[in-house]
Design a protein around this motif. Structure first.
Motif, PDB file in Angstrom:
ATOM      1  N   MET A 139      57.534  59.388  40.014  1.00 58.88           N
ATOM      2  CA  MET A 139      57.280  58.021  40.470  1.00 58.88           C
ATOM      3  C   MET A 139      58.582  57.260  40.532  1.00 58.88           C
ATOM      4  O   MET A 139      59.297  57.134  39.549  1.00 58.88           O
ATOM      5  N   LEU A 140      58.912  56.720  41.705  1.00 58.94           N
ATOM      6  CA  LEU A 140      60.138  55.972  41.871  1.00 58.94           C
ATOM      7  C   LEU A 140      59.894  54.508  41.565  1.00 58.94           C
ATOM      8  O   LEU A 140      58.813  53.976  41.815  1.00 58.94           O
ATOM      9  N   ASN A 141      60.921  53.846  41.038  1.00 59.99           N
ATOM     10  CA  ASN A 141      60.811  52.429  40.739  1.00 59.99           C
ATOM     11  C   ASN A 141      61.040  51.632  42.028  1.00 59.99           C
ATOM     12  O   ASN A 141      62.081  51.020  42.223  1.00 59.99           O
ATOM     13  N   ASP A 142      60.041  51.668  42.916  1.00 59.59           N
ATOM     14  CA  ASP A 142      60.146  51.042  44.225  1.00 59.59           C
ATOM     15  C   ASP A 142      59.330  49.752  44.246  1.00 59.59           C
ATOM     16  O   ASP A 142      58.548  49.499  45.146  1.00 59.59           O
ATOM     17  N   THR A 143      59.494  48.929  43.236  1.00 62.54           N
ATOM     18  CA  THR A 143      58.691  47.734  43.074  1.00 62.54           C
ATOM     19  C   THR A 143      59.042  46.704  44.139  1.00 62.54           C
ATOM     20  O   THR A 143      60.183  46.295  44.266  1.00 62.54           O
ATOM     21  N   ARG A 144      58.041  46.287  44.902  1.00 62.02           N
ATOM     22  CA  ARG A 144      58.255  45.262  45.907  1.00 62.02           C
ATOM     23  C   ARG A 144      57.697  43.916  45.445  1.00 62.02           C
ATOM     24  O   ARG A 144      58.072  42.880  45.959  1.00 62.02           O
ATOM     25  N   VAL A 145      56.781  43.937  44.515  1.00 61.30           N
ATOM     26  CA  VAL A 145      56.194  42.708  43.999  1.00 61.30           C
ATOM     27  C   VAL A 145      57.140  42.109  42.957  1.00 61.30           C
ATOM     28  O   VAL A 145      57.566  42.789  42.031  1.00 61.30           O
ATOM     29  N   THR A 146      57.474  40.849  43.140  1.00 59.28           N
ATOM     30  CA  THR A 146      58.364  40.167  42.192  1.00 59.28           C
ATOM     31  C   THR A 146      57.611  39.253  41.247  1.00 59.28           C
ATOM     32  O   THR A 146      58.156  38.813  40.237  1.00 59.28           O
ATOM     33  N   GLU A 147      56.362  38.942  41.570  1.00 56.13           N
ATOM     34  CA  GLU A 147      55.542  38.122  40.697  1.00 56.13           C
ATOM     35  C   GLU A 147      54.069  38.436  40.935  1.00 56.13           C
ATOM     36  O   GLU A 147      53.700  39.016  41.968  1.00 56.13           O
ATOM     37  N   PHE A 148      53.244  38.073  39.977  1.00 52.46           N
ATOM     38  CA  PHE A 148      51.806  38.278  40.071  1.00 52.46           C
ATOM     39  C   PHE A 148      51.107  36.926  40.019  1.00 52.46           C
ATOM     40  O   PHE A 148      51.646  35.956  39.481  1.00 52.46           O
ATOM     41  N   LEU A 149      49.896  36.899  40.577  1.00 53.24           N
ATOM     42  CA  LEU A 149      49.095  35.686  40.566  1.00 53.24           C
ATOM     43  C   LEU A 149      47.933  35.858  39.597  1.00 53.24           C
ATOM     44  O   LEU A 149      47.112  36.768  39.754  1.00 53.24           O
ATOM     45  N   LEU A 150      47.894  35.013  38.583  1.00 50.50           N
ATOM     46  CA  LEU A 150      46.799  35.030  37.618  1.00 50.50           C
ATOM     47  C   LEU A 150      45.718  34.080  38.127  1.00 50.50           C
ATOM     48  O   LEU A 150      45.874  32.858  38.077  1.00 50.50           O
ATOM     49  N   LEU A 151      44.627  34.638  38.622  1.00 49.78           N
ATOM     50  CA  LEU A 151      43.593  33.817  39.254  1.00 49.78           C
ATOM     51  C   LEU A 151      42.869  32.926  38.256  1.00 49.78           C
ATOM     52  O   LEU A 151      42.327  31.885  38.638  1.00 49.78           O
ATOM     53  N   GLY A 152      42.838  33.325  36.997  1.00 51.94           N
ATOM     54  CA  GLY A 152      42.246  32.471  35.965  1.00 51.94           C
ATOM     55  C   GLY A 152      40.754  32.308  36.127  1.00 51.94           C
ATOM     56  O   GLY A 152      39.998  33.274  36.109  1.00 51.94           O
ATOM     57  N   PHE A 153      40.321  31.053  36.331  1.00 51.28           N
ATOM     58  CA  PHE A 153      38.891  30.732  36.418  1.00 51.28           C
ATOM     59  C   PHE A 153      38.622  29.998  37.740  1.00 51.28           C
ATOM     60  O   PHE A 153      38.519  28.758  37.767  1.00 51.28           O
ATOM     61  N   PRO A 154      38.526  30.748  38.846  1.00 53.85           N
ATOM     62  CA  PRO A 154      38.339  30.103  40.155  1.00 53.85           C
ATOM     63  C   PRO A 154      37.075  29.250  40.237  1.00 53.85           C
ATOM     64  O   PRO A 154      37.056  28.224  40.917  1.00 53.85           O
ATOM     65  N   SER A 155      36.015  29.663  39.528  1.00 52.79           N
ATOM     66  CA  SER A 155      34.761  28.908  39.593  1.00 52.79           C
ATOM     67  C   SER A 155      34.856  27.564  38.886  1.00 52.79           C
ATOM     68  O   SER A 155      34.008  26.694  39.085  1.00 52.79           O
ATOM     69  N   LEU A 156      35.874  27.387  38.050  1.00 48.46           N
ATOM     70  CA  LEU A 156      36.063  26.129  37.330  1.00 48.46           C
ATOM     71  C   LEU A 156      37.283  25.373  37.865  1.00 48.46           C
ATOM     72  O   LEU A 156      37.984  24.701  37.108  1.00 48.46           O
ATOM     73  N   HIS A 157      37.502  25.486  39.163  1.00 51.63           N
ATOM     74  CA  HIS A 157      38.712  24.914  39.762  1.00 51.63           C
ATOM     75  C   HIS A 157      38.829  23.414  39.516  1.00 51.63           C
ATOM     76  O   HIS A 157      39.908  22.901  39.209  1.00 51.63           O
ATOM     77  N   HIS A 158      37.723  22.690  39.617  1.00 55.70           N
ATOM     78  CA  HIS A 158      37.770  21.229  39.471  1.00 55.70           C
ATOM     79  C   HIS A 158      37.821  20.785  38.010  1.00 55.70           C
ATOM     80  O   HIS A 158      38.046  19.606  37.739  1.00 55.70           O
ATOM     81  N   GLN A 159      37.617  21.697  37.099  1.00 56.01           N
ATOM     82  CA  GLN A 159      37.682  21.353  35.673  1.00 56.01           C
ATOM     83  C   GLN A 159      38.908  21.951  34.977  1.00 56.01           C
ATOM     84  O   GLN A 159      38.932  22.052  33.751  1.00 56.01           O
ATOM     85  N   GLU A 160      39.917  22.357  35.754  1.00 59.74           N
ATOM     86  CA  GLU A 160      41.060  23.047  35.155  1.00 59.74           C
ATOM     87  C   GLU A 160      41.839  22.145  34.206  1.00 59.74           C
ATOM     88  O   GLU A 160      42.295  22.582  33.155  1.00 59.74           O
ATOM     89  N   ARG A 161      42.035  20.882  34.573  1.00 62.51           N
ATOM     90  CA  ARG A 161      42.760  19.966  33.693  1.00 62.51           C
ATOM     91  C   ARG A 161      42.023  19.782  32.373  1.00 62.51           C
ATOM     92  O   ARG A 161      42.637  19.797  31.290  1.00 62.51           O
TER      93      ARG A 161
END
Length: 315
Positions: A1-23
């Protein structure tokens, strides 16, 4: 396996169903986090300040509180920041680091819980030999063994994941970088990594659970042989706090990682919150409220703090 990483960051989706209550959720998590820190720091301070608590049981309890602080700090501040800012990103090195320390600290805690159950086994089943068996040297060796087992169980799979390429999808449907979800994003063959990760976690969790179960079975057998009901009740009360934390810790992890794949990810998130927020929050209160010596030490410490504060304030 080669270290051919193209992704530099990941997105943590968290709690999409509670979008309006995130604060609101961020404020709640912050409050729980601060209470968790305060409770566990209080236990550590009381154990270090009170000479009566210089015993193996409280030595391991102090280290358990340190682990609870580290585990919570590894996950919750980043989750709070994401909820407040709305920016779900975590860097590639940051995600790997979070994965590593979450797994490492979790494995150490499982082994430490087994060690604490063994300590209670010796104290209850062999009280006359307890001081000789649970020497300071053995306690340090058991603690070092816990950290060594956690390190060995984590390092190989983490290194292999770090060498895997991530090419397209960088979305993690969780509020932190979970190792199993991260492995699924690799755009290469992952069977070896999954097998090593599964074997390491199974060895740590099942072996520590087996040792814990055997210790408590022996403890229960010894308690039931005692003729005095008051003695039985007192001993059960001493072990109940350890047993409660064992049930919460093992129960949540077994639900998250030993379950049918058809279970919805939202259940895993809820149980992960239990494991990373509720259990560390409850630990200091469970051990303090169920232990008379701890309660007396906490009361004495708070009384001393009030006296010092009053003298300082009066000046």
């Amino acid at each position: 396996m080669l270290n051919d990483t193209r992704v530099t960051e990941f997105l943590l989706l968290g709690f999409p169903s509670l979008h309006h209550q995130e604060r609101l959720m961020a404020i709640g998590l912050l409050a729980l986090y601060l209470v968790t820190l305060g409770g566990n720091v209080l236990i550590i301070s009381v154990v270090l300040a009170e000479s009566k608590l210089y015993k193996p049981m409280y030595f391991f309890l102090c280290n358990l509180s340190c682990l609870e602080i580290f585990i919570t700090t590894c996950i919750i501040p980043k989750a709070i920041g994401n909820l407040l800012t709305g920016r779900k990103a975590i860097s590639y090195p940051g995600c790997l680091t979070q994965c590593y320390f979450y797994s490492l600290l979790g494995y150490i805690e499982f082994v430490l819980l087994a060690v604490m159950s063994y300590d209670r086994y010796v104290a209850i089943c062999y009280p006359l030999q307890y001081a000789m068996v649970m020497s300071s040297q053995l306690c340090l060796q058991l603690l070092l063994g816990s950290w060594t087992a956690g390190f060995l169980a984590t390092i190989v799979s983490t290194v292999l994941v770090a060498k895997m390429p991530f090419c397209n999808d960088n979305s993690i449907d969780h509020f932190f970088c979970d190792s199993m979800l991260l492995i699924k994003l690799c755009c290469a063959e992952t069977q070896i990594v999954e097998l090593i990760t599964c074997m390491a976690s199974s060895i740590i969790i099942l072996d520590s659970l087996g040792m814990t179960a055997m210790s408590y079975l022996c403890i229960i057998n010894t308690i039931l042989r005692r003729p005095s009901a008051s003695s039985q009740q007192k001993t059960f009360s001493t072990c109940s706090s350890n047993f409660t934390i064992v049930i919460l810790g093992y129960g949540s992890c077994i639900f998250m990682y030993v379950q049918p794949s058809s279970h919805h990810i939202s259940y895993n998130k809820a149980v992960a919150l239990l494991n990373t927020v509720v259990t560390p929050l409850m630990s200091p209160f469970i051990f303090s409220l169920r232990n008379q010596l701890m309660k007396d030490a906490v009361k004495a410490g708070l009384k001393t703090s009030v006296i010092i504060f009053r003298k300082h304030f009066s000046v």
